[in-house]
Design an enzyme around this catalytic site. Structure first.
Site, PDB file in Angstrom:
ATOM      1  N   MET A  95      52.530  42.702  42.946  1.00  0.00           N
ATOM      2  CA  MET A  95      51.986  43.976  42.473  1.00  0.00           C
ATOM      3  C   MET A  95      51.952  43.972  40.952  1.00  0.00           C
ATOM      4  SD  MET A  95      53.820  46.642  45.152  1.00  0.00           S
ATOM      5  CE  MET A  95      55.392  45.748  45.216  1.00  0.00           C
TER       6      MET A  95
ATOM      7  N   CYS B 140      42.641  41.529  45.568  1.00  0.00           N
ATOM      8  CA  CYS B 140      42.707  42.585  44.563  1.00  0.00           C
ATOM      9  C   CYS B 140      41.322  43.146  44.260  1.00  0.00           C
ATOM     10  CB  CYS B 140      43.345  42.053  43.292  1.00  0.00           C
ATOM     11  SG  CYS B 140      43.539  43.313  42.010  1.00  0.00           S
TER      12      CYS B 140
ATOM     13  N   HIS C 236      45.676  41.765  54.282  1.00  0.00           N
ATOM     14  CA  HIS C 236      45.770  43.201  54.044  1.00  0.00           C
ATOM     15  C   HIS C 236      44.790  43.870  55.005  1.00  0.00           C
ATOM     16  CE1 HIS C 236      46.193  46.627  50.909  1.00  0.00           C
ATOM     17  NE2 HIS C 236      45.789  47.125  52.061  1.00  0.00           N
TER      18      HIS C 236
END
Length: 332
Positions: free
Chosen positions: A15, A97, A168
């Site tokens: 992160m 991302c 994800h």
């Protein structure tokens, strides 16, 4: 012969601006076993920048993975070769991302639309790497159909030599949503990710996205090889990492968060003695007592005092005062 313990059974997501070196020291204090990731570092930065600043980590961080961002195979291969000297346990390529700065550099989630280029990248990285190269991706982007795109993407990664992926379970919308909105608005599709494990039993697949408790972690594990937790592990570290080592059949290092806070004090003192600032550690620790008596006082004292403390003694006094706010006897 017993099987080696799999650190990716539970991992803490990379992160930006959060999982820095100090954060990882704190998280490792809570769990001996969970796999930790660096923040994403771009391949050009590794090749041309301050390598020690970007790649150094505490020797106790292991198991720890480096996440790279990029889309040029040769540059990613060179960054992987450079990182080899730092002996990370894994090198991960970011294909998830959705931020604007990532898109402008043609890497991150936008590469879900260019699987052949990603295959070239990971092939080059695998040749250059002494450790496993892995991929973290989304289920798709924009108007892609995840049920079609995701299995094709995974198959292409497998053909390129990748054996571990973290998925994800949300699409990324590259236009119209901010990075924060991309973590919350696109709906989660856990069943699709679960099906990928059924369709690719030979691959090690972890699931990521919206997983906020150890109960949810345990619910996914019978269906997946691993679970990656992001914001919940950061904002509620005790709730996730305080119990994490039980997944490997081991007792956690601490029984209570106040024990962990006390154990961090000498680590913080050493950091201060070497010229560091209190807030560089405590900003990652504000959620340690989430949901427990005294949590508000802990957060307030550290938030208000950590940046103001000028000397080692002042900083430690702030930390001790914050511990007093939560160091209360359990009611009989």
């Amino acid at each position: 012969m017993s099987q080696p313990l799999d650190p990716a059974l539970l991992s803490v997501a990379p992160m930006m601006d959060w999982t820095d070196r100090n954060c990882r020291v704190f998280h490792r204090m809570l769990s001996r076993r969970a796999l930790l990731y660096t923040e994403m570092v771009t391949a050009p930065a590794v090749v041309h920048g301050d390598r020690a600043k970007l790649l150094d980590y505490d020797a106790g961080d292991h198991p720890v993975a480096l996440q790279l961002g990029g889309s040029e195979p040769a540059l990613l291969a060179e960054a992987t070769r450079v990182a080899a000297d730092w002996a990370y346990d894994e090198i991960n390529l970011n294909i998830g991302c959705p931020s604007d700065r990532v898109q402008s550099g043609c890497f991150g989630a936008v590469l879900m639309t260019r699987p052949e280029l990603v295959a070239e990248c990971v092939t080059a990285m695998i040749v250059a790497s002494p450790v496993e190269v892995t991929v973290k991706c989304r289920i798709g982007v924009d108007d892609q159909t995840p049920e079609e795109v995701l299995p094709a993407f995974i198959a292409r990664m497998r053909d390129a030599g990748v054996r571990r992926l973290t998925i994800h379970a949300r699409k990324a919308w590259l236009q119209g949503l901010s990075p924060k909105e991309n973590r919350e608005i696109p709906p989660l599709d856990y069943p699709l990710v679960h099906r990928m494990k059924q369709d690719f039993p030979d691959l090690h697949l972890s699931i990521n996205g919206g997983i906020a408790s150890m109960e949810e972690v345990r619910a996914h594990l019978p269906l997946m090889d691993g679970v990656m937790v992001g914001r919940a592990a950061y904002h509620q570290p005790w709730g996730i990492l305080g119990e994490a080592d039980r997944l490997w059949g081991e007792e956690p290092p601490f029984q209570t968060p106040i024990e962990a806070a006390r154990a961090m004090r000498p680590v913080i003192e050493a950091h201060l003695q070497s010229g560091g600032r209190l807030h560089q550690f405590t900003r990652h620790m504000l959620g340690l007592f989430h949901g427990q008596p005294g949590a508000r006082g802990w957060r307030r004292i550290l938030s208000e005092g950590a940046s103001r403390a000028e000397t080692v003694a002042e900083a430690l006094a702030v930390y001790d005062l914050a511990m007093e706010a939560v160091d209360q006897p359990v009611a009989a």
